[in-house]
Write a protein that holds these residues in place. Structure first.
Motif, PDB file in Angstrom:
ATOM      1  N   TYR A   1       0.829  -1.212   0.000  1.00 48.33           N
ATOM      2  CA  TYR A   1       0.000   0.000   0.000  1.00 48.33           C
ATOM      3  C   TYR A   1       0.861   1.259   0.000  1.00 48.33           C
ATOM      4  O   TYR A   1       0.498   2.273  -0.611  1.00 48.33           O
TER       5      TYR A   1
ATOM      6  N   GLU B   1       0.642   4.138  -2.759  1.00 52.07           N
ATOM      7  CA  GLU B   1       0.386   5.528  -2.351  1.00 52.07           C
ATOM      8  C   GLU B   1       1.447   6.475  -2.907  1.00 52.07           C
ATOM      9  O   GLU B   1       1.135   7.561  -3.401  1.00 52.07           O
TER      10      GLU B   1
ATOM     11  N   CYS C   1      -5.293   4.533  -0.746  1.00 50.94           N
ATOM     12  CA  CYS C   1      -4.194   3.631  -0.395  1.00 50.94           C
ATOM     13  C   CYS C   1      -3.532   4.059   0.918  1.00 50.94           C
ATOM     14  O   CYS C   1      -3.131   3.213   1.719  1.00 50.94           O
TER      15      CYS C   1
END
Length: 690
Positions: free
Chosen positions: A192, A196, A290
């Motif tokens: 994640y 991001e 995210c």
């Protein structure tokens, strides 16, 4: 044009293979454990002069490494399967007085049963192991050797495999992972964070160089796939460990996360220079989503998502769609870390997949495997060429249920045989073995081959190549206890592989073809039917324990089928013909539909384990809603297979507006209906695809 296309395909395969060899979390540790188990097994087998060394060495790769417990269980079950195969072999020989026709019929029957077990159980390796061992030992009776030596050879094979399995299990108990929950949490956070960062760079109009640098980690994590994370998940399930704060439905969430990584990496690699206000806005939203998913929590951001399945055309559309599917999973923070919801132990899964044994496609698969194995067995005995007996083994270890997957596995089998048998095997026989005069040099050589095979087998795409590299090398290098001095055995074994490839291509692709998207449609229909069965199941009943056991079995099947559909989606690249692009497009749509179906299932399943939501099971309006949904979902399942246009149903056909707006049941009802409407939209698109 054809030459250009072929050159592009070869270039793409080279690039993918190189990417597959890149380091991934846990890969080095797993490879070194395999090398250690291989060296221990080799020394013991040579010391005790045990025959069939090549099978024992190969079995080390087949022992499960998800946890020491799994290693012990799979090893024990494998040995039991081998013992049954040897008992059947001896029974056939004794009862038929070693009649040649009885041996041929036994091969046909055993491989048929093995094929059915592969296609209809939750433990497919048992079927392939049983078929592999039986065909190996029954073939020895064609050698006209004394019966006493053949019987001893069969029993020695069981001892050989016991040593191999024992060594592998010992190494896993000594060096296996101890805290998989924390490692899994760390792995999902890493992914994640990479997503991001990448979408933040796009949202801030980063330079092409900045975008390329941000895409690289996402691409590497996408290449790593879900194998490592699923191994950690299996460790938690098998050892019944503390799940930490992992969310409900972790296995399905891992599949969704891997899909997001794949599509995001493709978007980043293809859009290093594109820039517009709309692109920046959408990337900023994705980056924020995210970012909220990085902590071990489940954000409630469903209301910010506007999603229409029919509009998923571009890669960015598909990223948003995959995130949407993930974010519509259950969002009750009180259920975080609930072991019953995070991971289900294998012991709770039924042996046979419900309804799979008598299905026509299961029987057809068993018949095709039986036909191929019997033809190869008859051919190599008819021409009196025992060196090509690898044809039967190839049929057993490469059998899958669709032509695309068959082509993929046959190609990998051939590739692994070239690397392992011809290059490494023949190279060692001709260049190294004549100069080796100690066990130390042999250990170094075998350790090197085991390491590169294990490393290759740890990849997400070409892992089967690593298994075949090891098997082919061992088959060539270990004829007996002395170093091989002839090249003919390697030649014969390669010819046997080619014979099997030809026979399987003819049976699976020409006589009895089943395309990968056809199997994927059947798998998706199975998921939908499972959901319908579950919706009918969750009604008030006195025996809550029985309800949970049945629900767990359905939950296990949904999770495994979605993972299998994602694997088959990769196999579609090996389909050829004028409709190949449509097959690829359809497989992507089937996969996305299955993810949406998974979210619908989990929104229902989570209610079972919530003490505060027991009234959701007894509310008459909700019971009637689930009953009607089950009927329509069964219709969608039938339409997916037959490619018929579904009858769209409005939300008010299931519930009155009062329930949809009820403060207690409204959110649950709206989420349920929304997921069903998405399924309807996907089914409508699939009705127009191949």
């Amino acid at each position: 044009m054809v030459e250009t296309s072929l050159f592009g395909t070869i270039t793409s395969l080279k690039r993918k293979f190189w990417e597959d060899l890149q380091p991934t979390p846990g890969r080095l540790n797993s490879s070194l454990r395999i090398v250690l188990a291989t060296i221990i097994t080799l020394i013991l087998m040579l010391t005790w002069r045990m025959p069939s060394i090549y099978i024992g060495m190969y079995f080390i790769f087949l022992v499960g490494r998800d946890s020491p417990t799994i290693s012990f269980r799979t090893g024990l079950i494998s040995l039991l399967t081998v013992a049954i195969a040897i008992a059947v072999e001896l029974g056939v020989v004794i009862l038929s007085d070693n009649d040649p026709m009885a041996r041929v019929l036994s091969v046909a029957i055993v491989t048929f049963v093995a094929g059915v077990l592969v296609a209809s159980t939750n433990f497919p390796t048992l079927g392939s192991t049983w078929g592999l061992i039986f065909c190996t030992v029954i073939g020895n009776w064609e050698k006209h050797a004394p019966a006493d030596s053949l019987v001893k050879g069969s029993l020695w094979l069981l001892a050989t495999l016991s040593v191999a399995v024992g060594s592998a299990v010992l190494v896993e108990y000594l060096f296996g992972d101890r805290d998989p929950a924390k490692k899994l949490e760390a792995q999902r956070k890493i992914r994640y964070q990479a997503l991001e960062r990448m979408f933040t760079v796009y949202a801030q109009s980063g330079t092409p160089e900045e975008r390329s640098a941000a895409v690289l980690p996402v691409s590497r994590l996408a290449i790593a796939g879900t194998n490592g994370m699923l191994e950690l998940y299996n460790k938690i399930a098998e050892r019944d460990l503390d799940a930490g704060t992992l969310p409900p439905g972790t296995r399905l969430r891992l599949t969704m996360l891997s899909q997001i990584l794949d599509v995001s990496a493709a978007f980043g690699l293809q859009n290093t220079e594109e820039d517009s206000p709309e692109l920046r806005r959408r990337c900023a939203i994705i980056a924020e989503q995210c970012r909220e998913l990085i902590p071990v929590s489940i954000p409630k951001i469903e209301s910010r998502l506007q999603f229409m399945p029919e509009n998923c055309v571009t890669l960015l559309d598909r990223v948003e769609a995959a995130l949407h599917a993930l974010l519509t999973m259950p969002t009750d923070a009180a259920q975080l870390g609930n072991k019953e919801l995070v991971a289900m132990p294998v012991r709770k899964a039924p042996f046979f997949i419900p309804g799979a044994v008598g299905r026509s496609d299961t029987i057809a698969f068993g018949l095709k495997i039986s036909l191929c194995a019997t033809l190869c067995y008859v051919v190599y005995n008819a021409v009196d060429w025992p060196g090509i007996s690898t044809a039967v083994i190839t049929v057993i270890v490469t059998g899958l249920s669709s032509s695309g997957a068959i082509k993929q596995r046959l190609f990998f089998r051939l590739l692994g045989s070239i690397f392992g048998g011809l290059i490494l095997g023949l190279g060692a026989i001709s260049l190294l073995f004549p100069h080796m005069d100690s066990i130390t040099s042999l250990v170094i050589l075998i350790g090197f081959v085991a390491f590169i095979s294990a490393w290759t087998a740890g990849g997400p795409r070409f892992n089967y190549v690593g298994l075949q590299m090891a098997f082919s090398f061992y088959l060539v290098a270990f004829e007996d206890f002395s170093a091989p001095t002839e090249l003919a055995p390697a030649r014969d074994r390669l010819i046997g592989i080619l014979v099997a490839l030809l026979v399987m291509w003819f049976v699976f692709d020409q006589i009895w073809p089943v395309r990968t998207v056809t199997v994927m449609r059947q798998g998706l229909a199975g998921v939908l039917k499972t959901i319908a069965s579950f919706l009918r199941l969750i009604e008030p009943r006195p025996d809550q324990k029985d309800l949970l056991e049945q629900a767990d079995a359905l939950r296990d099947q949904v999770g495994k089928t979605v993972v299998a559909l994602r694997s088959m989606n990769d196999s579609v690249d090996y389909e050829f013909g004028v409709d190949r692009e449509r097959h690829v497009r359809t497989s992507e749509m089937i996969l996305r539909t299955s993810l949406t179906a998974g979210t619908l299932f989990w929104n229902q399943f989570a209610v079972l384990y919530s003490e505060e939501d027991k009234d959701f099971l007894t509310e008459p309006d909700l019971i009637e809603m689930r009953r009607r949904l089950a009927e329509y979902i069964d219709g969608l399942a039938e339409g997916v297979v037959k490619k018929t246009v579904p009858v769209t149903v409005p939300a008010n056909a299931f519930l009155a507006p009062a329930i949809l707006n009820d403060p207690r049941y409204g959110e649950y009802s709206r989420n349920t209906i929304a997921r069903f409407e998405e399924l309807q939209a996907f089914a409508l698109i699939l009705s127009h695809e191949v």
